[in-house]
Write a protein that holds these residues in place. Structure first.
Motif, PDB file in Angstrom:
ATOM      1  N   TRP A 162     -25.178   1.751   3.977  1.00 26.97           N
ATOM      2  CA  TRP A 162     -25.769   2.728   3.054  1.00 26.97           C
ATOM      3  C   TRP A 162     -26.854   3.543   3.751  1.00 26.97           C
ATOM      4  CZ3 TRP A 162     -24.678   4.275  -1.874  1.00 26.97           C
ATOM      5  CH2 TRP A 162     -25.640   5.038  -2.523  1.00 26.97           C
ATOM      6  N   VAL A 163     -27.737   2.860   4.467  1.00 26.64           N
ATOM      7  CA  VAL A 163     -28.839   3.564   5.139  1.00 26.64           C
ATOM      8  C   VAL A 163     -28.301   4.466   6.254  1.00 26.64           C
ATOM      9  CG1 VAL A 163     -30.900   3.235   6.561  1.00 26.64           C
ATOM     10  CG2 VAL A 163     -30.513   1.767   4.564  1.00 26.64           C
ATOM     11  N   ALA A 164     -27.346   3.946   7.041  1.00 24.91           N
ATOM     12  CA  ALA A 164     -26.803   4.740   8.144  1.00 24.91           C
ATOM     13  C   ALA A 164     -26.100   5.991   7.630  1.00 24.91           C
ATOM     14  CB  ALA A 164     -25.842   3.890   8.975  1.00 24.91           C
ATOM     15  N   LEU A 165     -25.298   5.838   6.577  1.00 24.98           N
ATOM     16  CA  LEU A 165     -24.606   7.006   6.032  1.00 24.98           C
ATOM     17  C   LEU A 165     -25.573   7.979   5.384  1.00 24.98           C
ATOM     18  CD1 LEU A 165     -21.370   5.409   4.506  1.00 24.98           C
ATOM     19  CD2 LEU A 165     -21.558   6.912   6.487  1.00 24.98           C
ATOM     20  N   SER A 166     -26.628   7.457   4.773  1.00 24.98           N
ATOM     21  CA  SER A 166     -27.629   8.362   4.190  1.00 24.98           C
ATOM     22  C   SER A 166     -28.250   9.238   5.259  1.00 24.98           C
ATOM     23  CB  SER A 166     -28.704   7.551   3.467  1.00 24.98           C
ATOM     24  OG  SER A 166     -28.138   6.805   2.407  1.00 24.98           O
ATOM     25  N   GLY A 167     -28.582   8.616   6.406  1.00 24.62           N
ATOM     26  CA  GLY A 167     -29.141   9.407   7.494  1.00 24.62           C
ATOM     27  C   GLY A 167     -28.127  10.336   8.124  1.00 24.62           C
ATOM     28  N   ALA A 168     -26.866   9.848   8.255  1.00 28.40           N
ATOM     29  CA  ALA A 168     -25.845  10.680   8.897  1.00 28.40           C
ATOM     30  C   ALA A 168     -25.460  11.868   8.035  1.00 28.40           C
ATOM     31  CB  ALA A 168     -24.614   9.829   9.207  1.00 28.40           C
ATOM     32  N   LEU A 169     -25.457  11.681   6.711  1.00 24.40           N
ATOM     33  CA  LEU A 169     -25.051  12.764   5.811  1.00 24.40           C
ATOM     34  C   LEU A 169     -26.197  13.683   5.431  1.00 24.40           C
ATOM     35  CD1 LEU A 169     -22.662  10.805   3.427  1.00 24.40           C
ATOM     36  CD2 LEU A 169     -22.036  12.367   5.260  1.00 24.40           C
ATOM     37  N   ALA A 170     -27.398  13.380   5.862  1.00 19.97           N
ATOM     38  CA  ALA A 170     -28.536  14.247   5.536  1.00 19.97           C
ATOM     39  C   ALA A 170     -28.319  15.682   6.026  1.00 19.97           C
ATOM     40  CB  ALA A 170     -29.821  13.652   6.113  1.00 19.97           C
ATOM     41  N   PRO A 171     -27.806  15.903   7.259  1.00 19.01           N
ATOM     42  CA  PRO A 171     -27.555  17.288   7.683  1.00 19.01           C
ATOM     43  C   PRO A 171     -26.560  18.012   6.782  1.00 19.01           C
ATOM     44  CG  PRO A 171     -27.507  15.811   9.578  1.00 19.01           C
ATOM     45  CD  PRO A 171     -27.553  14.950   8.358  1.00 19.01           C
ATOM     46  N   VAL A 172     -25.580  17.282   6.253  1.00 15.33           N
ATOM     47  CA  VAL A 172     -24.605  17.911   5.358  1.00 15.33           C
ATOM     48  C   VAL A 172     -25.287  18.368   4.075  1.00 15.33           C
ATOM     49  CG1 VAL A 172     -22.492  17.536   4.044  1.00 15.33           C
ATOM     50  CG2 VAL A 172     -22.732  16.565   6.327  1.00 15.33           C
ATOM     51  N   HIS A 173     -26.177  17.548   3.550  1.00 12.05           N
ATOM     52  CA  HIS A 173     -26.903  17.933   2.333  1.00 12.05           C
ATOM     53  C   HIS A 173     -27.782  19.159   2.599  1.00 12.05           C
ATOM     54  CE1 HIS A 173     -25.372  14.488   0.272  1.00 12.05           C
ATOM     55  NE2 HIS A 173     -26.031  13.609   1.015  1.00 12.05           N
ATOM     56  N   ARG A 174     -28.393  19.207   3.782  1.00  8.11           N
ATOM     57  CA  ARG A 174     -29.214  20.382   4.105  1.00  8.11           C
ATOM     58  C   ARG A 174     -28.345  21.634   4.239  1.00  8.11           C
ATOM     59  NH1 ARG A 174     -32.050  16.451   7.283  1.00  8.11           N
ATOM     60  NH2 ARG A 174     -30.835  16.980   9.143  1.00  8.11           N
ATOM     61  N   MET A 175     -27.183  21.479   4.864  1.00  4.00           N
ATOM     62  CA  MET A 175     -26.280  22.625   4.979  1.00  4.00           C
ATOM     63  C   MET A 175     -25.804  23.092   3.607  1.00  4.00           C
ATOM     64  SD  MET A 175     -23.935  21.980   8.371  1.00  4.00           S
ATOM     65  CE  MET A 175     -23.582  20.252   8.115  1.00  4.00           C
ATOM     66  N   ARG A 176     -25.480  22.137   2.727  1.00  6.39           N
ATOM     67  CA  ARG A 176     -25.039  22.502   1.382  1.00  6.39           C
ATOM     68  C   ARG A 176     -26.143  23.211   0.607  1.00  6.39           C
ATOM     69  NH1 ARG A 176     -25.572  20.094  -3.418  1.00  6.39           N
ATOM     70  NH2 ARG A 176     -26.506  18.255  -2.445  1.00  6.39           N
ATOM     71  N   ALA A 177     -27.369  22.710   0.748  1.00  3.96           N
ATOM     72  CA  ALA A 177     -28.491  23.358   0.057  1.00  3.96           C
ATOM     73  C   ALA A 177     -28.698  24.788   0.552  1.00  3.96           C
ATOM     74  CB  ALA A 177     -29.765  22.531   0.249  1.00  3.96           C
ATOM     75  N   LYS A 178     -28.559  24.994   1.872  1.00  4.39           N
ATOM     76  CA  LYS A 178     -28.717  26.338   2.421  1.00  4.39           C
ATOM     77  C   LYS A 178     -27.577  27.252   1.976  1.00  4.39           C
ATOM     78  CE  LYS A 178     -31.506  27.524   4.716  1.00  4.39           C
ATOM     79  NZ  LYS A 178     -32.765  28.229   4.446  1.00  4.39           N
ATOM     80  N   LEU A 179     -26.370  26.700   1.922  1.00  3.80           N
ATOM     81  CA  LEU A 179     -25.239  27.509   1.469  1.00  3.80           C
ATOM     82  C   LEU A 179     -25.410  27.932   0.008  1.00  3.80           C
ATOM     83  CD1 LEU A 179     -22.176  25.716   3.100  1.00  3.80           C
ATOM     84  CD2 LEU A 179     -22.978  28.025   3.564  1.00  3.80           C
TER      85      LEU A 179
END
Length: 467
Positions: A162-179
């Protein structure tokens, strides 16, 4: 369910299955070890009893066995003596050691209980020692510890996933927020490109490249819409002006008014046709493709041209294309050449067998195009000052349409060097047999870009020739 939740659940299930299997494997291994220890202990007790009997001791067992039994069985199967728990029992087994040096090992079931049994040969019979076989869950405390350790492993793996995926997917969430912040009116923003992981960095780079292309496309559409509005305004204004004058002055010359209206309508019609051609090309609308002899197409189109348009056409320049679009490409090039020529225009077609290309050249003897503007003239609605002086009613789309038709057919259209005037060179890939035709045939001609000199050659063939 989110990717993070799905991955965590899968990791927990897989880890749980592995932990359960490992738990049972450890229990089984522990049971086997316990059975081995019990058998070793039983064998030790049996040897001690045999030693006592051999030394002349009593026939009854002298070594107590906790939870087990001892029997001395004669050769005829009669029980000579037994430990107290086994009094009155029949022989534990009828199996005998093969020789004095060997012992017998086995498991017997008595009163519903499995007994690990070891037999040794002794004076007067065989000594058997039997002890209860340890069960799979013979040590509850150890079992509980192993189970707790397995549950702890499952929990740790689940939490780590859970922690590893949360950190790994953080860039995706930032990209989605910017989009989400990017709108059709604000395409200048870009998504952040993380350093790690490499896959997300590549994804962000691709998204930014797509946004850049989208921004350019939207900008081009906006400029196109503005240019179209500007170009349409002129003929419409001319129509409106002449109609207003005719309505306000009954003495207006009707013939002159109609001639002016006809000219304005012609310009409007040409502009609309060019715009429709651009829209079709941008939309990538499919077109019929067939083997076309470029020399024949050019010859058929030039029949309606004045004698000032010379031609040097060679058969065999076979291309896969659309006859209507290729004819429009030629028309746009020749119209442009005639508009800028001083006296003469030369159109040449020949196959370049070495490069596998069909070549069309349109050369005029006008002022030419400055090198700095040779690419700009192929942009939409771009008209140089010389062009505006010669024809104020052009749309600025002819050369742009010609180049786009060339690119749709897998070819190129550019302006080559020329001593005098402008020299437009179209190159299209030869089709089928023409592409593989060996040099030396009647279809081969010079293939250099300087074919026939730079400009209109003095020794060029007479106009209106088709070989």
């Amino acid at each position: 369910m989110t990717l993070r939740a799905q991955s965590t659940l899968v990791a927990a299930l897989v880890t749980g299955v592995i932990a359960i299997l490992g738990w049972f494997a450890l229990l089984t291994a522990d049971q086997h070890q316990a059975i081995h220890d019990v058998r070793a202990h039983a064998a030790s007790l049996a040897r001690q009893n045999v030693s006592n009997i051999t030394e002349g001791g009593p026939l009854t067992p002298v070594i107590p066995v906790d939870g087990g039994v001892v029997q001395l069985v004669a050769g005829n199967g009669r029980v000579l003596s037994s430990s107290p728990p086994a009094e009155g029992w029949k022989p534990l087994t009828t199996a005998r050691p093969i020789s004095d040096e060997l012992r017998w090992d086995g498991t017997v079931i008595r009163n519903g209980q499995r007994l690990v049994t070891v037999g040794f040969t002794a004076p007067g019979g065989t000594v058997y020692v039997a002890q209860p076989e340890p069960g799979l869950f013979h040590q509850p405390t150890r079992i509980a510890l192993l189970g707790g350790a397995a549950l702890l492993c499952v929990g740790l793996v689940t939490l780590a996933t859970w922690v590893a995926l949360s950190g790994a997917l953080a860039p995706v969430h930032r990209m989605r927020a910017k989009l989400n912040e990017i709108t059709a009116t604000d395409l200048g923003k870009r998504v952040p490109e993380p350093e790690q992981p490499v896959e997300f960095r590549a994804l962000a780079k691709t998204i930014n490249e797509t946004l850049e292309r989208l921004e350019k496309a939207v900008g081009q559409q906006q400029r196109f819409a503005a240019d179209v509005s500007h170009e349409l305004r002129s003929p419409i204004t001319a129509l409106r002006t002449q109609l207003d004058l005719a309505l306000s002055d009954p003495a207006t010359d009707v013939s002159a008014t109609l001639a002016g209206l006809d000219s304005a309508v012609d310009r409007l019609q040409f502009l609309v046709e060019d715009l429709l051609a651009v829209i079709r090309l941008d939309a990538g609308m499919p077109h019929d493709v067939e083997p076309v002899d470029l020399g024949e197409v050019v010859g058929a189109e030039l029949i309606r041209r004045p004698d000032t348009v010379g031609r040097d056409l060679v058969r065999g320049a076979l291309v896969a294309g659309n006859r209507v679009q290729l004819a429009r490409l030629l028309t746009n090039l020749v119209d442009n050449a005639v508009r800028h020529a001083e006296r003469e225009v030369m159109v040449s077609v020949y196959p370049d067998a070495r490069k596998g290309q069909a070549v069309l050249e349109v050369v005029d003897d006008g002022r030419g195009v400055p090198p700095a503007d040779r690419e700009r003239v192929f942009q939409r609605f771009v008209r140089l000052a010389d062009s505006r002086e010669r024809d104020a009613h052009g749309s600025g789309l002819g050369l742009a349409i010609a180049r786009e038709i060339a690119e749709v057919h897998g070819g190129t259209l550019r302006i080559a060097d020329c001593e005098r005037g402008a020299r437009f060179v179209l190159r299209l890939p030869l089709a089928g047999e023409a592409a593989g035709r060996p040099p030396g045939t009647d279809a081969e001609k010079e293939t250099s870009d300087d074919r026939g000199g730079t400009g209109l050659p003095a020794d060029a063939p007479q106009p209106n020739t088709l070989r």
